[in-house]
Design an enzyme around this catalytic site. Sequence first.
Site, PDB file in Angstrom:
ATOM      1  CD  GLU A 179      -1.725   4.546   4.554  1.00  0.00           C
ATOM      2  OE1 GLU A 179      -1.253   5.381   5.352  1.00  0.00           O
ATOM      3  OE2 GLU A 179      -2.428   3.573   4.905  1.00  0.00           O
ATOM      4  CB  CYS A 197      -5.309  -1.357  -1.920  1.00  0.00           C
ATOM      5  SG  CYS A 197      -6.633  -0.702  -0.897  1.00  0.00           S
ATOM      6  CD  GLU A 245      -5.299  -6.042  -1.590  1.00  0.00           C
ATOM      7  OE1 GLU A 245      -4.811  -4.903  -1.433  1.00  0.00           O
ATOM      8  OE2 GLU A 245      -6.008  -6.587  -0.745  1.00  0.00           O
ATOM      9  CG  ASN A 261      -0.475  -0.218   2.514  1.00  0.00           C
ATOM     10  OD1 ASN A 261       0.592  -0.785   2.686  1.00  0.00           O
ATOM     11  ND2 ASN A 261      -1.196   0.228   3.514  1.00  0.00           N
ATOM     12  CB  CYS A 278     -10.967  -2.688   0.189  1.00  0.00           C
ATOM     13  SG  CYS A 278     -10.396  -1.958  -1.356  1.00  0.00           S
ATOM     14  CB  CYS A 335      -8.836  -4.470  -3.885  1.00  0.00           C
ATOM     15  SG  CYS A 335      -7.630  -3.145  -3.681  1.00  0.00           S
TER      16      CYS A 335
HETATM   17  N1  THU Z   1      -5.286  -1.796   2.442  1.00  0.00           N
HETATM   18  C1  THU Z   1      -4.683  -2.555   1.476  1.00  0.00           C
HETATM   19  O1  THU Z   1      -3.620  -2.197   0.957  1.00  0.00           O
HETATM   20  N2  THU Z   1      -5.271  -3.719   1.127  1.00  0.00           N
HETATM   21  C2  THU Z   1      -6.372  -4.258   1.731  1.00  0.00           C
HETATM   22  O2  THU Z   1      -6.785  -5.341   1.365  1.00  0.00           O
HETATM   23  C3  THU Z   1      -7.033  -3.528   2.812  1.00  0.00           C
HETATM   24  C4  THU Z   1      -6.544  -2.133   3.051  1.00  0.00           C
HETATM   25  C5  THU Z   1      -4.617  -0.553   2.862  1.00  0.00           C
HETATM   26  C6  THU Z   1      -5.259   0.729   2.416  1.00  0.00           C
HETATM   27  C7  THU Z   1      -4.721   1.690   3.455  1.00  0.00           C
HETATM   28  O3  THU Z   1      -3.425   2.140   3.060  1.00  0.00           O
HETATM   29  C8  THU Z   1      -4.571   0.856   4.711  1.00  0.00           C
HETATM   30  O4  THU Z   1      -4.582  -0.502   4.267  1.00  0.00           O
HETATM   31  C9  THU Z   1      -5.675   1.062   5.726  1.00  0.00           C
HETATM   32  O5  THU Z   1      -6.932   0.918   5.161  1.00  0.00           O
END
Ligand code: THU
Length: 133
Positions: A44, A53, A55, A42, A86, A89
């Site tokens: 941010e 994310c 994925e 991920n 999520c 994704c």
């Molecule tokens: N996140 C992912 O990278 N993948 C997931 O399957 C769930 C959430 C990340 C997004 C964000 O940077 C952090 O987790 C918190 O939601």
Amino acid sequence: MSLEELERVARQARDNAHAPYSGFRVGAALRSASGRVHAGCNVENAAYPEGCCAEAVAIAAMVVAGEREIAELFVIADSPEPVPPCGGCRQKLAEFAAADARIHMATTGGRRAVMSMRELLPGAFGAAHMGRG
Ligand code: THU
């Protein structure tokens, strides 16, 4: 590549996650139809909705490498329960993964779960709904 190797790549990717806002680092590794592995973490952003994310980043890496088919994906995070992709994704994965592709979810502590793409996103909207499938 074995599932253990896919997990190793996902863990390595997670180490590089940029998650200063949530503090929740996620790693993903997918094996494409050719057998190659593509990783993501991920990423941010200070403008929160601009984050990506793990994925989605792995999918982008696969597409950049010229591939279009996800055979299997492994996602890992430091959470009490294995973290499922999520909703957004799930839709992104469904673009490139067959309904029976396996999506593995794991915690850094060693818990694991697995679901098929069909189970993760039943009734998925796809190209066929636009007459393009
Ligand atoms: N996140 C992912 O990278 N993948 C997931 O399957 C769930 C959430 C990340 C997004 C964000 O940077 C952090 O987790 C918190 O939601």
